[in-house]
Motif scaffolding. Structure first.
Motif, PDB file in Angstrom:
ATOM      1  N   LEU A 149      48.829  -4.078  -8.914  1.00 33.64           N
ATOM      2  CA  LEU A 149      48.669  -2.619  -8.737  1.00 33.64           C
ATOM      3  C   LEU A 149      49.494  -1.974  -9.939  1.00 33.64           C
ATOM      4  CD1 LEU A 149      49.594  -2.245  -5.030  1.00 33.64           C
ATOM      5  CD2 LEU A 149      47.468  -1.833  -6.006  1.00 33.64           C
ATOM      6  N   VAL A 150      50.379  -2.702 -10.312  1.00 27.31           N
ATOM      7  CA  VAL A 150      51.046  -2.159 -11.682  1.00 27.31           C
ATOM      8  C   VAL A 150      49.982  -2.193 -12.841  1.00 27.31           C
ATOM      9  CG1 VAL A 150      53.000  -2.522 -13.322  1.00 27.31           C
ATOM     10  CG2 VAL A 150      53.389  -2.815 -10.896  1.00 27.31           C
ATOM     11  N   GLN A 151      49.421  -3.373 -13.061  1.00 24.22           N
ATOM     12  CA  GLN A 151      48.353  -3.455 -14.061  1.00 24.22           C
ATOM     13  C   GLN A 151      47.243  -2.432 -14.005  1.00 24.22           C
ATOM     14  OE1 GLN A 151      48.130  -5.632 -16.923  1.00 24.22           O
ATOM     15  NE2 GLN A 151      50.363  -5.777 -16.245  1.00 24.22           N
ATOM     16  N   PHE A 152      46.862  -2.290 -12.679  1.00 21.45           N
ATOM     17  CA  PHE A 152      45.798  -1.363 -12.227  1.00 21.45           C
ATOM     18  C   PHE A 152      46.106   0.185 -13.019  1.00 21.45           C
ATOM     19  CE2 PHE A 152      44.165   2.027  -9.690  1.00 21.45           C
ATOM     20  CZ  PHE A 152      42.890   1.725  -9.536  1.00 21.45           C
ATOM     21  N   CYS A 153      47.517   0.356 -12.484  1.00 22.58           N
ATOM     22  CA  CYS A 153      47.938   1.801 -13.030  1.00 22.58           C
ATOM     23  C   CYS A 153      48.197   1.994 -14.349  1.00 22.58           C
ATOM     24  CB  CYS A 153      49.164   2.124 -12.068  1.00 22.58           C
ATOM     25  SG  CYS A 153      48.731   2.258 -10.175  1.00 22.58           S
ATOM     26  N   ALA A 154      48.891   0.872 -14.983  1.00 21.00           N
ATOM     27  CA  ALA A 154      49.232   1.156 -16.401  1.00 21.00           C
ATOM     28  C   ALA A 154      48.426   0.722 -17.407  1.00 21.00           C
ATOM     29  CB  ALA A 154      50.576  -0.157 -16.498  1.00 21.00           C
ATOM     30  N   PHE A 155      48.117  -0.717 -17.562  1.00 24.25           N
ATOM     31  CA  PHE A 155      46.897  -1.019 -18.638  1.00 24.25           C
ATOM     32  C   PHE A 155      45.474  -0.470 -18.003  1.00 24.25           C
ATOM     33  CE2 PHE A 155      47.123  -4.511 -22.133  1.00 24.25           C
ATOM     34  CZ  PHE A 155      46.105  -3.859 -22.778  1.00 24.25           C
ATOM     35  N   GLY A 156      45.381  -0.493 -16.898  1.00 25.69           N
ATOM     36  CA  GLY A 156      43.879   0.046 -16.333  1.00 25.69           C
ATOM     37  C   GLY A 156      43.818   1.344 -16.654  1.00 25.69           C
ATOM     38  N   TYR A 157      44.983   1.909 -16.803  1.00 24.26           N
ATOM     39  CA  TYR A 157      44.620   3.618 -17.303  1.00 24.26           C
ATOM     40  C   TYR A 157      44.564   3.771 -18.588  1.00 24.26           C
ATOM     41  CZ  TYR A 157      44.974   8.665 -16.266  1.00 24.26           C
ATOM     42  OH  TYR A 157      44.865   9.981 -16.309  1.00 24.26           O
ATOM     43  N   MET A 158      45.127   3.085 -19.235  1.00 21.22           N
ATOM     44  CA  MET A 158      45.318   2.578 -20.858  1.00 21.22           C
ATOM     45  C   MET A 158      43.752   2.312 -21.232  1.00 21.22           C
ATOM     46  SD  MET A 158      46.935   2.845 -23.847  1.00 21.22           S
ATOM     47  CE  MET A 158      45.300   3.617 -24.734  1.00 21.22           C
ATOM     48  N   ASN A 159      43.084   1.385 -20.317  1.00 28.07           N
ATOM     49  CA  ASN A 159      41.537   1.150 -20.606  1.00 28.07           C
ATOM     50  C   ASN A 159      40.719   2.159 -20.643  1.00 28.07           C
ATOM     51  OD1 ASN A 159      42.295  -1.659 -21.301  1.00 28.07           O
ATOM     52  ND2 ASN A 159      41.836  -2.368 -19.312  1.00 28.07           N
ATOM     53  N   SER A 160      41.275   3.317 -19.862  1.00 28.74           N
ATOM     54  CA  SER A 160      40.119   4.470 -19.739  1.00 28.74           C
ATOM     55  C   SER A 160      40.460   5.397 -20.887  1.00 28.74           C
ATOM     56  CB  SER A 160      40.371   5.299 -18.142  1.00 28.74           C
ATOM     57  OG  SER A 160      41.784   5.820 -18.512  1.00 28.74           O
ATOM     58  N   PHE A 161      41.167   5.085 -21.894  1.00 33.00           N
ATOM     59  CA  PHE A 161      41.396   6.039 -23.101  1.00 33.00           C
ATOM     60  C   PHE A 161      39.904   6.604 -23.682  1.00 33.00           C
ATOM     61  CE2 PHE A 161      42.453   7.445 -27.454  1.00 33.00           C
ATOM     62  CZ  PHE A 161      43.399   8.441 -27.229  1.00 33.00           C
ATOM     63  N   GLY A 162      38.947   5.522 -23.515  1.00 36.34           N
ATOM     64  CA  GLY A 162      37.818   6.388 -24.115  1.00 36.34           C
ATOM     65  C   GLY A 162      37.154   7.352 -23.524  1.00 36.34           C
ATOM     66  N   VAL A 163      37.606   7.672 -22.530  1.00 36.00           N
ATOM     67  CA  VAL A 163      37.168   8.892 -21.886  1.00 36.00           C
ATOM     68  C   VAL A 163      37.935  10.322 -22.295  1.00 36.00           C
ATOM     69  CG1 VAL A 163      37.156  10.301 -19.608  1.00 36.00           C
ATOM     70  CG2 VAL A 163      36.856   8.089 -19.619  1.00 36.00           C
ATOM     71  N   TYR A 164      39.268   9.808 -22.718  1.00 38.87           N
ATOM     72  CA  TYR A 164      40.028  10.894 -23.365  1.00 38.87           C
ATOM     73  C   TYR A 164      39.605  10.859 -24.745  1.00 38.87           C
ATOM     74  CZ  TYR A 164      43.533  11.242 -19.633  1.00 38.87           C
ATOM     75  OH  TYR A 164      44.038  11.229 -18.415  1.00 38.87           O
ATOM     76  N   SER A 184      48.244 -15.425 -13.294  1.00 33.30           N
ATOM     77  CA  SER A 184      48.273 -14.389 -14.338  1.00 33.30           C
ATOM     78  C   SER A 184      46.794 -13.643 -14.444  1.00 33.30           C
ATOM     79  CB  SER A 184      48.725 -14.948 -15.524  1.00 33.30           C
ATOM     80  OG  SER A 184      49.853 -15.495 -15.402  1.00 33.30           O
ATOM     81  N   GLY A 185      45.589 -14.326 -14.067  1.00 30.63           N
ATOM     82  CA  GLY A 185      44.301 -13.913 -14.207  1.00 30.63           C
ATOM     83  C   GLY A 185      44.148 -12.683 -13.217  1.00 30.63           C
ATOM     84  N   ILE A 186      44.628 -12.963 -12.059  1.00 31.14           N
ATOM     85  CA  ILE A 186      44.396 -11.827 -10.881  1.00 31.14           C
ATOM     86  C   ILE A 186      45.295 -10.813 -11.231  1.00 31.14           C
ATOM     87  CG2 ILE A 186      45.094 -11.798  -8.606  1.00 31.14           C
ATOM     88  CD1 ILE A 186      44.561 -14.710  -7.846  1.00 31.14           C
ATOM     89  N   VAL A 187      46.592 -10.953 -11.649  1.00 30.23           N
ATOM     90  CA  VAL A 187      47.500  -9.652 -12.051  1.00 30.23           C
ATOM     91  C   VAL A 187      46.864  -9.074 -12.980  1.00 30.23           C
ATOM     92  CG1 VAL A 187      49.512  -9.071 -12.856  1.00 30.23           C
ATOM     93  CG2 VAL A 187      49.488 -11.017 -11.371  1.00 30.23           C
ATOM     94  N   VAL A 188      46.358  -9.740 -14.221  1.00 27.44           N
ATOM     95  CA  VAL A 188      45.766  -8.691 -15.101  1.00 27.44           C
ATOM     96  C   VAL A 188      44.480  -8.202 -14.997  1.00 27.44           C
ATOM     97  CG1 VAL A 188      47.314  -9.851 -17.092  1.00 27.44           C
ATOM     98  CG2 VAL A 188      45.014 -10.624 -16.377  1.00 27.44           C
ATOM     99  N   SER A 189      43.862  -8.684 -13.965  1.00 31.38           N
ATOM    100  CA  SER A 189      42.547  -8.043 -13.499  1.00 31.38           C
ATOM    101  C   SER A 189      42.632  -6.676 -13.013  1.00 31.38           C
ATOM    102  CB  SER A 189      41.682  -8.895 -12.539  1.00 31.38           C
ATOM    103  OG  SER A 189      42.415  -9.299 -11.107  1.00 31.38           O
ATOM    104  N   GLY A 190      43.951  -6.526 -12.559  1.00 30.07           N
ATOM    105  CA  GLY A 190      44.166  -5.116 -12.184  1.00 30.07           C
ATOM    106  C   GLY A 190      43.684  -4.246 -13.159  1.00 30.07           C
ATOM    107  N   ALA A 191      44.196  -4.477 -14.361  1.00 35.58           N
ATOM    108  CA  ALA A 191      43.707  -3.442 -15.579  1.00 35.58           C
ATOM    109  C   ALA A 191      42.351  -3.185 -15.761  1.00 35.58           C
ATOM    110  CB  ALA A 191      44.345  -4.152 -17.027  1.00 35.58           C
ATOM    111  N   SER A 192      41.578  -4.288 -15.497  1.00 30.87           N
ATOM    112  CA  SER A 192      40.061  -3.996 -15.388  1.00 30.87           C
ATOM    113  C   SER A 192      39.588  -3.316 -14.546  1.00 30.87           C
ATOM    114  CB  SER A 192      39.176  -5.420 -15.637  1.00 30.87           C
ATOM    115  OG  SER A 192      39.692  -6.095 -16.729  1.00 30.87           O
ATOM    116  N   VAL A 193      40.089  -3.488 -13.255  1.00 32.78           N
ATOM    117  CA  VAL A 193      39.783  -2.698 -12.141  1.00 32.78           C
ATOM    118  C   VAL A 193      39.857  -1.128 -12.276  1.00 32.78           C
ATOM    119  CG1 VAL A 193      40.046  -2.347  -9.777  1.00 32.78           C
ATOM    120  CG2 VAL A 193      39.947  -4.725 -10.606  1.00 32.78           C
ATOM    121  N   GLY A 194      41.415  -0.832 -12.890  1.00 32.67           N
ATOM    122  CA  GLY A 194      41.735   0.504 -13.287  1.00 32.67           C
ATOM    123  C   GLY A 194      40.668   1.056 -14.398  1.00 32.67           C
ATOM    124  N   GLY A 195      40.253   0.094 -15.228  1.00 32.80           N
ATOM    125  CA  GLY A 195      39.417   0.658 -16.359  1.00 32.80           C
ATOM    126  C   GLY A 195      38.078   0.975 -15.660  1.00 32.80           C
TER     127      GLY A 195
END
Length: 439
Positions: free
Chosen positions: A57-72, A180-191
């Motif tokens: 969830l933390v990766q979803f909210c933090a790095f996942g939001y960073m991965n959406s910077f292309g929209v910005y 670790s892969g499960i945790v960081v996959s949250g960033a991709s789901v957020g993206g």
């Protein structure tokens, strides 16, 4: 390959991870009246998997939001900050990445000292506050966006990012790469989720309201994550002496140093598609209301890339999985020179997302493998992330500056070549043995 074991290279042998349950290796005194040290990572159990969910969830909210910077990047370039160049705008995202990684040494030391929950609570509050500040920025006021998004959100993400990865080492050893892969996959789901939320809500109301909606979602999820995550070492408040990892010894570990060097070079170009793929799609004549799906597909591919290679890495070796995907990512970047249709952009996004996701997801288990005991997990990650943050800072702005214009159209070739070359020089080879060390 000379060796398929977890410590892959005979040329640059990695330090094997000792039994972190040993009091001597933990360097924690079992004083009278204190609880004994934990017996070692359980590789499972209720607390372990709840912590993995919280980290996701933390990766979803933090790095996942960073991965959406292309929209910005796309929205700021065409509308909100149209008085600024693409390079100026990319500085916002790159500085955000820089701060997120640069805080690694400080946050890593705080983690090793037993302040895990303190940092997570403070980081959550500061991050959500900064997101709401971004929504209050005025059009064409660059400094307001830079301070609230580049600096404010970057600090919040930096405080949250490293502890949510490092905590995996407290609960998993044998299956650390998969966890670790499960945790960081949250960033991709957020993206995947955040670009759709930002674009769809902005079409119905305003972009500012879309930011507020995503901020509200982040606040709820971070609250849940803070309740779920647990550390297995005694908290600082119960009197545990702060660990004193040998920083000089870490910096004289040439396996670690070369790994960080490889990481630095790789990250000069790693995020180019995450920042510019949506703008690239629009430049190819694709409708902006459809182009944002390119970023969504990119992050969807990354989600799979953060899971499957990590599952295999626990048996085949972290290095043996990491090195091929670095080479594949570099080749895919060069393929952009011949990609102009939306189907081909979609294919590129899926493949590059997979290969770059594999690279990102294997960072934490690699650093865990190079650590001699659990008490230096945080500081090793912190040192590596702080050095790599410089590449994060300069990479995408340099690529934005290399974007030329010819007859009012953006020329992409120089940026693509720079990005691909950065990937291609991210490793070292010696006598035919695996000594490509990337982080």
């Amino acid at each position: 390959m000379a060796d398929n074991s977890y410590n892959a290279s005979p040329t640059l042998a990695c330090v094997s991870m000792p039994d972190i349950g040993s009091p001597e290796k933990l360097d924690v005194e079992n004083k009278a009246g204190e609880s004994p040290p934990p017996s070692g990572p359980p590789d499972g159990g209720r607390d372990a998997w709840l912590t993995i969910i919280g980290g996701f969830l933390v990766q979803f909210c933090a790095f996942g939001y960073m991965n959406s910077f292309g929209v910005y990047q796309d929205y700021y370039t065409r509308d909100f900050l149209s008085n600024k160049t693409p390079s100026d705008i990319s500085w916002i995202g790159s500085f955000q990445l820089f701060i997120m990684y640069a805080l690694g040494v400080v946050v890593g030391h705080a983690f090793d000292s037993g302040y895990f929950h303190h940092t997570m609570v403070f980081g959550s509050v500061f991050y959500v506050f900064s997101m709401f500040m971004v929504s209050l920025a005025k059009p064409h006021h660059y400094y307001q966006v830079f301070l609230s998004q580049g600096v404010g959100m970057g600090i919040g993400q930096g405080i949250l990012f490293l502890p949510s990865l490092t905590i995996v080492g407290h609960h998993f050893k044998r299956r650390r790469a998969l966890a670790s892969g499960i945790v960081v996959s949250g960033a991709s789901v957020g993206g995947v989720v955040f670009p759709i939320m930002l674009s769809k809500i902005a079409q119905r109301t305003t972009f500012a309201n879309s930011i507020r909606a995503t901020a509200a979602l982040v606040a709820v999820l971070l609250f849940i994550a803070n309740l779920l995550m647990k550390t297995r070492l005694p908290d600082r408040t119960v009197g545990r002496p702060a660990p004193r990892p040998e920083v000089k010894g870490i910096l004289s570990d040439w396996t670690f140093v070369i790994a960080v060097l490889g990481a630095f070079l790789t990250n000069l170009g790693l995020f180019f598609p995450y920042f510019y793929l949506q703008l690239y799609a629009v430049a190819q004549g694709i409708d902006p209301s459809v182009a944002f799906y390119a970023l969504t597909i990119l992050n969807s591919g990354s989600m799979i890339g953060r899971l499957l290679p990590n599952f295999l890495a626990d048996s085949l070796g972290v290095y043996n999985m990491l090195i091929p995907f670095i080479v594949i990512s570099a080749g895919l970047i060069f393929s952009l020179l011949g990609i102009h249709s939306f189907p081909s952009i979609v294919a590129f996004g899926a493949l590059y997302g997979f290969s770059s996701g594999a690279y990102v997801s294997l960072i934490a288990p690699l650093l865990g493998q190079l650590s001699s005991h659990v008490g230096e997990l945080g500081i090793r990650m912190g040192i590596a992330f702080s050095i790599v943050s410089i590449a994060m800072l300069i990479g995408t702005p340099v690529e934005g500056a290399l974007l030329g214009r010819k007859d009012a159209e953006i020329v992409w070739s120089r940026s693509i070549i720079f990005c691909g070359v950065g990937h291609g020089h991210s490793g070292l080879h010696d006598d035919g043995n695996i000594s490509v060390l990337v982080c």
